[in-house]
Design an enzyme around this catalytic site. Structure first.
Site, mmCIF file in Angstrom:
data_model
loop_
_atom_site.group_PDB
_atom_site.id
_atom_site.type_symbol
_atom_site.label_atom_id
_atom_site.label_comp_id
_atom_site.label_asym_id
_atom_site.label_seq_id
_atom_site.Cartn_x
_atom_site.Cartn_y
_atom_site.Cartn_z
ATOM 1 N N VAL A 156 7.123 10.133 -42.848
ATOM 2 C CA VAL A 156 7.983 10.287 -41.674
ATOM 3 C C VAL A 156 7.092 10.352 -40.450
ATOM 4 O O VAL A 156 6.065 11.041 -40.461
ATOM 5 C CB VAL A 156 8.842 11.571 -41.780
ATOM 6 C CG1 VAL A 156 9.663 11.771 -40.522
ATOM 7 C CG2 VAL A 156 9.757 11.498 -42.999
ATOM 8 N N THR A 158 10.133 0.870 -32.717
ATOM 9 C CA THR A 158 11.157 1.901 -32.577
ATOM 10 C C THR A 158 12.018 1.655 -31.344
ATOM 11 O O THR A 158 11.546 1.082 -30.370
ATOM 12 C CB THR A 158 10.431 3.259 -32.450
ATOM 13 O OG1 THR A 158 9.825 3.531 -33.701
ATOM 14 C CG2 THR A 158 11.346 4.386 -32.066
ATOM 15 N N GLY A 211 5.344 4.348 -30.863
ATOM 16 C CA GLY A 211 3.913 4.153 -31.037
ATOM 17 C C GLY A 211 3.453 4.673 -32.380
ATOM 18 O O GLY A 211 4.271 4.918 -33.276
ATOM 19 N N ASP A 256 6.938 10.286 -35.878
ATOM 20 C CA ASP A 256 7.339 11.171 -34.787
ATOM 21 C C ASP A 256 8.801 11.013 -34.380
ATOM 22 O O ASP A 256 9.385 11.934 -33.806
ATOM 23 C CB ASP A 256 6.477 10.883 -33.552
ATOM 24 C CG ASP A 256 6.668 9.444 -33.066
ATOM 25 O OD1 ASP A 256 6.603 8.517 -33.908
ATOM 26 O OD2 ASP A 256 6.897 9.240 -31.859
HETATM 27 N N1 ASP Z 1 6.721 5.912 -33.831
HETATM 28 C C1 ASP Z 1 7.240 5.223 -34.984
HETATM 29 C C2 ASP Z 1 6.709 5.846 -36.231
HETATM 30 O O1 ASP Z 1 5.568 6.240 -36.241
HETATM 31 C C3 ASP Z 1 6.896 3.784 -35.007
HETATM 32 C C4 ASP Z 1 7.293 3.013 -33.787
HETATM 33 O O2 ASP Z 1 7.319 3.557 -32.674
HETATM 34 O O3 ASP Z 1 7.609 1.843 -33.913
HETATM 35 O O4 ASP Z 1 7.418 5.890 -37.203
#
Ligand code: ASP
Length: 334
Positions: A225, A196, A248, A227
């Protein structure tokens, strides 16, 4: 890291995901590609802040640029769902009035963060999903692209590698040179990385803003979906406390309301930013399986970029000071 003048120096911080170190020895060129991308986008944000731009404009533009960069899991370069499609999520929040906009599960919007921003500006609904979000964004003038536009051969290979591993197909995994190459061509191991992107900023007027955008998790269930587009979980901004963008394992960040928890620890328990963020990343998230990290800036211009993985693509830049970029834990800025 606070400013000594009465008014804090404007600052921007970015992340491009957290994860474990790549098993292969990464070439200087491969590392440089990530550092250059972060540095270029930080410099652009720094220049906007120096000219007096709003924090909201700065984080929106920084995340738009990260979405355009195929190295990161947002916009172009987004990971694939289990059905080999893309479902993108994004959120923006303005600290001065807690205005926010978010979209989830969009498939054809070139820059999901611009759709989130348009929703914030409209001032009605805070979150739209799927086709409704796409129709709204098109009406607002957001650009659409073919769903193929987001994909890259490396991301598709990642999906295939993960699906093969889940099927116990270790022979294919071990001998699949292309998969190994795709997975190891980056400083953080693409098979164990949260990619992300996010930006937080404090502007010359003392306002905070945050933005987060993602393709989610490789091989995610269609409709899932995380966070990233959820206010208070993967994104939050409040001028009285802090602007936060997370990356994360999304489910843990949702259950912990990670971004808002930092604000709450500052507002209700009086913790300084660094301690509030450390507590959430190092104490609250790990028992929930919350591997990852976040970037945060407070109303006084303190910046913290904690993570509980081996590395996080990250950087920050204050107006008039050198741009700082880091990947690994032993570099300054951890
Ligand atoms: N937090 C994001 C999700 O769970 C994934 C990421 O941080 O890469 O969709």
């Amino acid at each position: 890291m606070s400013s000594s003048s009465s008014r804090p120096v404007p600052v921007i911080a970015l992340h491009g995901g957290a994860g474990t170190l790549s098993r292969a020895t990464i070439s200087a060129e491969q590392q440089a590609a990530y550092r250059d991308a972060l540095g270029t986008i930080l410099r652009a944000g720094q220049a906007m802040l120096a000219e007096g731009a709003d924090a909201l404009d700065v984080v929106t533009e920084a995340v738009r640029q990260l979405e355009e960069c195929p190295l990161f899991n947002a916009g172009r370069g987004a990971v694939y769902t289990a059905e080999a499609r893309h479902e993108l999520d994004a959120c923006v929040m303005r600290g001065s009035d807690l205005a926010a906009g978010a979209v989830a599960g969009v498939r054809t919007l070139r820059n999901p963060v611009l759709a989130a921003r348009a929703l914030l500006e409209e001032g009605g609904a805070v979150m739209l999903i799927g086709e409704g979000a796409e129709r709204f964004a098109v009406r607002q003038g957001c650009e659409t692209v073919s769903p193929d536009w987001f994909g890259t051969p490396a991301r598709l290979q990642q999906l295939r590698t993960m699906q093969a591993a889940q099927a116990g197909d270790t022979m294919a995994l071990d001998h699949d040179g292309a998969a190994a190459q795709a997975a190891q061509a980056a400083p953080l191991d693409e098979r164990a990385k949260f990619g992300t992107v996010g930006a937080v900023a404090l502007d010359a007027q003392g306002h905070l803003a945050a933005a987060t955008s993602t393709g989610g998790m490789t091989n995610k269930r269609p409709g899932r979906v995380g966070d990233s587009p959820l206010i208070g979980a993967g994104c939050y901004a409040n001028d009285r406390t802090v602007a936060v963008s997370c990356t994360g394992a999304g489910e843990a960040f949702m259950r912990a309301l990670a971004a808002h928890d930092i604000s709450a620890l500052m507002a209700y328990a009086g913790l300084p930013l660094e301690e509030a963020a450390r507590r959430v990343v190092m104490d609250t998230l790990p028992p929930l399986g919350g591997r990852g990290g976040l970037i945060a800036v407070d109303a006084q211009g303190h910046v913290t970029l904690p993570f509980n993985t081996e590395g996080m693509y990250r950087g920050w830049a204050r107006v008039g000071q050198p741009v700082r970029v880091a990947i690994y834990a032993d570099e300054e800025g951890a």
